[in-house]
Design a protein around this motif. Structure first.
Motif, PDB file in Angstrom:
ATOM      1  N   TYR A 107       0.822  -1.207   0.000  1.00  0.00           N
ATOM      2  CA  TYR A 107       0.000   0.000   0.000  1.00  0.00           C
ATOM      3  C   TYR A 107       0.858   1.261   0.000  1.00  0.00           C
ATOM      4  O   TYR A 107       1.987   1.265   0.501  1.00  0.00           O
ATOM      5  N   LYS A 108       0.287   2.316  -0.513  1.00  0.00           N
ATOM      6  CA  LYS A 108       0.843   3.651  -0.340  1.00  0.00           C
ATOM      7  C   LYS A 108      -0.014   4.313   0.730  1.00  0.00           C
ATOM      8  O   LYS A 108      -1.239   4.374   0.598  1.00  0.00           O
ATOM      9  N   VAL A 109       0.602   4.785   1.802  1.00  0.00           N
ATOM     10  CA  VAL A 109      -0.157   5.345   2.918  1.00  0.00           C
ATOM     11  C   VAL A 109       0.048   6.858   2.988  1.00  0.00           C
ATOM     12  O   VAL A 109       1.180   7.348   3.017  1.00  0.00           O
ATOM     13  N   LYS A 110      -1.044   7.583   3.013  1.00  0.00           N
ATOM     14  CA  LYS A 110      -1.005   9.036   3.177  1.00  0.00           C
ATOM     15  C   LYS A 110      -1.577   9.371   4.551  1.00  0.00           C
ATOM     16  O   LYS A 110      -2.675   8.925   4.896  1.00  0.00           O
ATOM     17  N   LEU A 111      -0.841  10.142   5.333  1.00  0.00           N
ATOM     18  CA  LEU A 111      -1.293  10.547   6.664  1.00  0.00           C
ATOM     19  C   LEU A 111      -1.605  12.035   6.657  1.00  0.00           C
ATOM     20  O   LEU A 111      -0.764  12.852   6.293  1.00  0.00           O
ATOM     21  N   ILE A 112      -2.820  12.372   7.050  1.00  0.00           N
ATOM     22  CA  ILE A 112      -3.226  13.779   7.146  1.00  0.00           C
ATOM     23  C   ILE A 112      -3.482  14.100   8.614  1.00  0.00           C
ATOM     24  O   ILE A 112      -4.262  13.414   9.275  1.00  0.00           O
TER      25      ILE A 112
ATOM     26  N   ASP B 163     -15.977  -4.402   4.616  1.00  0.00           N
ATOM     27  CA  ASP B 163     -15.534  -5.700   4.098  1.00  0.00           C
ATOM     28  C   ASP B 163     -14.439  -5.585   3.040  1.00  0.00           C
ATOM     29  O   ASP B 163     -14.049  -6.586   2.433  1.00  0.00           O
ATOM     30  N   LYS B 164     -13.937  -4.394   2.821  1.00  0.00           N
ATOM     31  CA  LYS B 164     -12.920  -4.200   1.795  1.00  0.00           C
ATOM     32  C   LYS B 164     -11.555  -4.674   2.284  1.00  0.00           C
ATOM     33  O   LYS B 164     -11.259  -4.615   3.483  1.00  0.00           O
ATOM     34  N   PRO B 165     -10.712  -5.157   1.376  1.00  0.00           N
ATOM     35  CA  PRO B 165      -9.393  -5.677   1.757  1.00  0.00           C
ATOM     36  C   PRO B 165      -8.548  -4.697   2.559  1.00  0.00           C
ATOM     37  O   PRO B 165      -7.856  -5.085   3.500  1.00  0.00           O
ATOM     38  N   PHE B 166      -8.585  -3.398   2.216  1.00  0.00           N
ATOM     39  CA  PHE B 166      -7.725  -2.448   2.921  1.00  0.00           C
ATOM     40  C   PHE B 166      -8.130  -2.314   4.385  1.00  0.00           C
ATOM     41  O   PHE B 166      -7.278  -2.049   5.250  1.00  0.00           O
ATOM     42  N   VAL B 167      -9.415  -2.508   4.670  1.00  0.00           N
ATOM     43  CA  VAL B 167      -9.889  -2.430   6.055  1.00  0.00           C
ATOM     44  C   VAL B 167      -9.381  -3.626   6.850  1.00  0.00           C
ATOM     45  O   VAL B 167      -8.938  -3.496   8.000  1.00  0.00           O
ATOM     46  N   LYS B 168      -9.435  -4.789   6.233  1.00  0.00           N
ATOM     47  CA  LYS B 168      -8.915  -5.994   6.895  1.00  0.00           C
ATOM     48  C   LYS B 168      -7.418  -5.874   7.137  1.00  0.00           C
ATOM     49  O   LYS B 168      -6.895  -6.298   8.180  1.00  0.00           O
ATOM     50  N   ASP B 169      -6.706  -5.267   6.192  1.00  0.00           N
ATOM     51  CA  ASP B 169      -5.267  -5.078   6.362  1.00  0.00           C
ATOM     52  C   ASP B 169      -4.962  -4.014   7.417  1.00  0.00           C
ATOM     53  O   ASP B 169      -3.940  -4.077   8.104  1.00  0.00           O
ATOM     54  N   LEU B 170      -5.848  -3.041   7.553  1.00  0.00           N
ATOM     55  CA  LEU B 170      -5.679  -2.015   8.583  1.00  0.00           C
ATOM     56  C   LEU B 170      -5.824  -2.629   9.977  1.00  0.00           C
ATOM     57  O   LEU B 170      -5.055  -2.323  10.890  1.00  0.00           O
ATOM     58  N   ILE B 171      -6.802  -3.528  10.126  1.00  0.00           N
ATOM     59  CA  ILE B 171      -6.956  -4.259  11.391  1.00  0.00           C
ATOM     60  C   ILE B 171      -5.706  -5.090  11.665  1.00  0.00           C
ATOM     61  O   ILE B 171      -5.176  -5.108  12.779  1.00  0.00           O
TER      62      ILE B 171
END
Length: 276
Positions: A60-65, A238-246
């Protein structure tokens, strides 16, 4: 004529397939970029130090605001400017979502810095006497939290029938000492320390202003409903990025950071984290 029609249909099919492929590829790239909003301080630090590196290893590319208040992170999430935010407890989230008619959802609770009573003029509760000024959040959820802490410290008494998580100044039954309460914007409380005797400051704003947990005159015994939660839109659950965030928050890298870095000493841990 039939041959022309066949060729035309074939060209449309080829370009259509190319367009779909491009669109699909673009969508896939978008899913690999996660934009997270957080208030400046410990929760944005946690993202930089453990969550972002973990997700980047996943591709992933992660952007922090970073935000400086408790309003804009939820507005940005609701308007799809960010994919998740990390700054609020569940009580605040529920109240904000209801008041602003937003559909937001807690994802996972995380190690949380407790609200504390700080002072630049005093080092003990023994210094509190009639006329002592105490600043506290003017935002409803955190004001209730602060008033409950003042009750725990024996400085005031709330009405018996009031729900502690919904208490306001009008629900104070009596003061045990004639203290003067000064409600202020939560982000302004650290700056107010020079003008008041004490201030009840949310952990993220305290630490981001340079205060330390060890400097607090008293710290809250934080209940579960005041733990900070990662927040998302329900449609994304249920999106993959949410599961990866957990997975990032449950990773050994994150556990190592919180348990071994001295600056996270004194944080309140959710039950699931204590088992890590």
């Amino acid at each position: 004529m039939k041959r022309f029609s066949f060729l035309f249909a074939l060209i449309v099919l080829i370009f259509g397939a190319t367009g779909c492929s491009s669109s699909s590829s673009s969508a896939q790239e978008e899913k690999k970029t996660i934009t997270i909003g957080a208030t400046a301080g410990p929760y944005s630090d946690q993202i930089r130090e453990a969550i972002q590196p973990y997700l980047e290893k996943k591709g992933y590319k992660v952007k922090l605001i970073e935000f400086n208040d408790y309003v804009q992170p939820n507005i940005a999430l609701d308007q799809k400017e960010i994919d998740a935010n990390v700054f609020q407890n569940q009580m605040y989230l529920e109240n904000f979502a209801k008041t602003h008619q937003m559909k937001l959802q807690p994802l996972i609770s995380i190690p949380t810095v407790p609200i504390g009573l700080y002072s630049k003029k005093h080092t003990s509760l023994d210094d509190i006497r009639d006329g002592t000024t105490i600043a506290l959040p003017n935002e409803p959820v955190n004001q209730a939290r602060a008033l409950t802490m003042l009750q725990q410290l024996g400085l005031l008494e709330l009405k018996k029938d009031v729900e502690p998580t919904k208490a306001s100044e009008k629900d104070i039954a009596k003061f045990h000492k004639n203290i003067i309460l000064k409600p202020l914007d939560p982000a302004q409380l650290p700056r107010a320390l020079g003008d008041v005797d004490y201030a009840l400051i949310n952990g993220n704003f305290a630490l981001s202003s340079g205060l330390k947990l060890t400097e607090a005159v008293a710290l809250e015994k934080t209940p579960d409903y005041y733990l900070i939660v990662v927040t998302i839109r329900p449609e994304d659950k249920d999106k993959p990025f949410v599961k990866d965030l957990i997975a990032a928050y449950k990773s050994k890298e994150f556990a190592k950071l919180i348990k071994e870095d001295p600056k996270y000493k004194g944080y309140v841990w959710p039950d699931w984290f204590q088992k890590q």
